[in-house]
Design a protein around this motif. Structure first.
Motif, PDB file in Angstrom:
ATOM      1  N   ALA A 103     114.595 -60.423-125.505  1.00 16.02           N
ATOM      2  CA  ALA A 103     113.751 -60.497-124.317  1.00 16.02           C
ATOM      3  C   ALA A 103     114.512 -60.069-123.069  1.00 16.02           C
ATOM      4  O   ALA A 103     113.978 -59.346-122.217  1.00 16.02           O
ATOM      5  CB  ALA A 103     113.211 -61.917-124.139  1.00 16.02           C
ATOM      6  N   VAL A 104     115.766 -60.475-122.955  1.00 14.10           N
ATOM      7  CA  VAL A 104     116.568 -60.097-121.796  1.00 14.10           C
ATOM      8  C   VAL A 104     116.831 -58.597-121.798  1.00 14.10           C
ATOM      9  O   VAL A 104     116.741 -57.936-120.755  1.00 14.10           O
ATOM     10  CB  VAL A 104     117.891 -60.897-121.777  1.00 14.10           C
ATOM     11  CG1 VAL A 104     118.819 -60.394-120.700  1.00 14.10           C
ATOM     12  CG2 VAL A 104     117.600 -62.373-121.580  1.00 14.10           C
ATOM     13  N   VAL A 109     115.622 -53.162-119.625  1.00 17.01           N
ATOM     14  CA  VAL A 109     115.154 -51.792-119.815  1.00 17.01           C
ATOM     15  C   VAL A 109     113.891 -51.541-119.002  1.00 17.01           C
ATOM     16  O   VAL A 109     113.749 -50.503-118.346  1.00 17.01           O
ATOM     17  CB  VAL A 109     114.922 -51.502-121.314  1.00 17.01           C
ATOM     18  CG1 VAL A 109     114.165 -50.198-121.525  1.00 17.01           C
ATOM     19  CG2 VAL A 109     116.241 -51.469-122.046  1.00 17.01           C
ATOM     20  N   SER A 110     112.963 -52.499-119.001  1.00 19.86           N
ATOM     21  CA  SER A 110     111.735 -52.312-118.227  1.00 19.86           C
ATOM     22  C   SER A 110     112.031 -52.298-116.728  1.00 19.86           C
ATOM     23  O   SER A 110     111.389 -51.566-115.971  1.00 19.86           O
ATOM     24  CB  SER A 110     110.697 -53.380-118.573  1.00 19.86           C
ATOM     25  OG  SER A 110     111.210 -54.655-118.251  1.00 19.86           O
ATOM     26  N   GLY A 111     113.012 -53.064-116.292  1.00 15.67           N
ATOM     27  CA  GLY A 111     113.413 -53.023-114.887  1.00 15.67           C
ATOM     28  C   GLY A 111     113.993 -51.676-114.516  1.00 15.67           C
ATOM     29  O   GLY A 111     113.711 -51.132-113.441  1.00 15.67           O
ATOM     30  N   PHE A 112     114.814 -51.103-115.413  1.00 21.77           N
ATOM     31  CA  PHE A 112     115.370 -49.780-115.160  1.00 21.77           C
ATOM     32  C   PHE A 112     114.269 -48.724-115.101  1.00 21.77           C
ATOM     33  O   PHE A 112     114.276 -47.854-114.226  1.00 21.77           O
ATOM     34  CB  PHE A 112     116.386 -49.421-116.250  1.00 21.77           C
ATOM     35  CG  PHE A 112     116.939 -48.042-116.109  1.00 21.77           C
ATOM     36  CD1 PHE A 112     117.875 -47.751-115.136  1.00 21.77           C
ATOM     37  CD2 PHE A 112     116.511 -47.026-116.952  1.00 21.77           C
ATOM     38  CE1 PHE A 112     118.387 -46.475-115.001  1.00 21.77           C
ATOM     39  CE2 PHE A 112     117.012 -45.748-116.811  1.00 21.77           C
ATOM     40  CZ  PHE A 112     117.948 -45.465-115.841  1.00 21.77           C
ATOM     41  N   VAL A 113     113.312 -48.806-116.014  1.00 24.23           N
ATOM     42  CA  VAL A 113     112.199 -47.844-116.015  1.00 24.23           C
ATOM     43  C   VAL A 113     111.364 -48.003-114.746  1.00 24.23           C
ATOM     44  O   VAL A 113     110.942 -47.010-114.141  1.00 24.23           O
ATOM     45  CB  VAL A 113     111.333 -48.019-117.285  1.00 24.23           C
ATOM     46  CG1 VAL A 113     110.042 -47.234-117.198  1.00 24.23           C
ATOM     47  CG2 VAL A 113     112.127 -47.590-118.506  1.00 24.23           C
ATOM     48  N   ALA A 114     111.130 -49.226-114.306  1.00 23.34           N
ATOM     49  CA  ALA A 114     110.368 -49.451-113.075  1.00 23.34           C
ATOM     50  C   ALA A 114     111.114 -48.904-111.867  1.00 23.34           C
ATOM     51  O   ALA A 114     110.508 -48.297-110.966  1.00 23.34           O
ATOM     52  CB  ALA A 114     110.086 -50.944-112.900  1.00 23.34           C
TER      53      ALA A 114
END
Length: 175
Positions: A103-104, A109-114
């Motif tokens: 989850a972390v 990864v989703s934070g980097f993509v955002a």
């Protein structure tokens, strides 16, 4: 209309042109200039010192075999602890404490993509003709309003600091 004219050239026995153009000089073998020779290319570093790369590969293979059996080589443990900065040690300790690493990792990864997507949106808006100047004016206006409202007078500054402390304690959970 294009007119075509033909001119005739006559060569005499001395190889000169008769229509007042300079004669073409032929290159004789004695007047050629030799090109300088290029130096040979340097040999790659692995060919100069092959024993260093071989020793390094053997050390890595030995460490991998040792780790596969479950033992940690002493040189690896001492080198890792001696060379790592303190912040990396803290990050490793925090990562070891995490229960749900999947989850972390997904969140990171989703934070980097955002972040990447928002940078793309900002650069697209920046290419529009009037929008960047307008947004800059809005930012300057809001900064001025915020400074006037919260930073100029002492009671307003203290109220802002108190609000920041409350928000910080609410997020962190400590008092």
């Amino acid at each position: 209309m294009a007119s075509s004219s033909s001119s005739t050239f006559a060569l005499s026995s001395s190889s000169t042109l008769l229509d007042s153009k300079a004669p073409r000089q032929s290159a004789s073998p004695s007047s050629t200039v030799p090109l300088p020779t290029l130096p040979s290319p340097p040999a790659p570093s692995t060919q100069i010192r092959p024993w260093k790369s071989t020793a390094y590969c053997r050390r890595i293979a030995r460490n991998v075999m040792a780790m596969a059996t479950g033992e940690v080589p002493a040189e690896v443990a001492t080198v890792e602890m001696a060379e790592l900065p303190e912040i990396i040690k803290k990050v490793q300790e925090a990562w070891d404490k995490v229960d749900d690493k999947y989850a972390v990792s997904s969140l990171a990864v989703s934070g980097f993509v955002a972040l990447w997507a928002s940078a793309g949106v900002v650069s697209a808006i920046d290419r529009l003709p009037l929008i960047p100047g307008l947004l800059e004016l809005v930012g300057i206006g809001y900064t001025g309003w915020f400074a006037y409202k919260n930073l100029i007078f002492r009671p307003d500054r203290e109220a802002l600091l108190q609000k920041l402390r409350e928000t910080y304690n609410e997020i962190i959970g400590s008092s």
